[in-house]
Design an enzyme around this catalytic site. Sequence first.
Site, short mmCIF file in Angstrom:
data_model
loop_
_atom_site.label_atom_id
_atom_site.label_comp_id
_atom_site.label_asym_id
_atom_site.label_seq_id
_atom_site.Cartn_x
_atom_site.Cartn_y
_atom_site.Cartn_z
N ASP A 20 0.82 -1.22 0.00
CA ASP A 20 0.00 0.00 0.00
C ASP A 20 0.85 1.27 0.00
OD1 ASP A 20 -1.99 -1.84 0.15
OD2 ASP A 20 -2.88 -1.11 2.00
N ASP A 47 -0.58 -4.73 -3.81
CA ASP A 47 -1.53 -3.65 -4.15
C ASP A 47 -0.92 -2.27 -3.90
OD1 ASP A 47 -3.18 -5.81 -4.47
OD2 ASP A 47 -4.44 -5.40 -2.75
#
Length: 266
Positions: A156, A193
Amino acid sequence: MVVGSLVVVGLAAGAQTAKKPVVTVGPDGQYKTMQEAIDAAPDQGEIIKITPGTYKEKLHIDKNGIELRGTGALPKDVLLTYDDSAGTVFGDKPLGTNRSCSLCVTGDDFYAENLTIQNDWERHNARKGEGAQAVALMITGDREVLRHVRLLGYQDTLYATSKLCHVPGDKGTVACQASRQLFEDCYIEGHVDFIFGDSKAVFKNCELHGMTHPVIALTAQSKAYPLEDSGYLFLHCTITADVAVDKIYFGRPCVHIPRCTSSTRS
């Protein structure tokens, strides 16, 4: 993901810089800390010139028109860094992903160039279940521009998201315009991600680098409804990875409704 009718004209932050005061942060500057300079900025915004060095501060920019300009020869010469994670306990509760950011930008018309923004939590801590999400930059404002900026992290790293598309109680029936953001000539690294959120963002001439992890997902764009005008567009970008990386996925859908949260990602 290609975004239909995505327009970046008009994102040239800094066009009104002549009307903004200019201050310097550094050992010999007007301000010794970044947050002190940000807090002192007037309503029209401010140009903050940052002398080379490492600035370990958890920063929040909620004012419009703030510009950060590193004055070193290279982006690596100015380092803005912190080491919170989603699992870091503040008071009696974990921070969560949204508040783990080293630099949190909620103001509009933000501009940054020639500097590095880092979250190095995973460099010094072992990943153990939930709570390893550690955001380097969370940016929610409209008309945001970053050029020649390095974003360093692991899970992230970049939360490129929007504050414009969330109407309380709405279930996707209201059309909305997501926050517009431009990342140009940037370097962004991470593994799980590591670019996520629901802004309307363009990445131009950027390098996306996968850090060591069995499986890399470059993006998790979290558009929730068809009427939400958001998405990521990558133009002339380069993808690289550490030698130990086995698989790289360009992106994966964020299936949580009404919006994707880090608790649904692993």
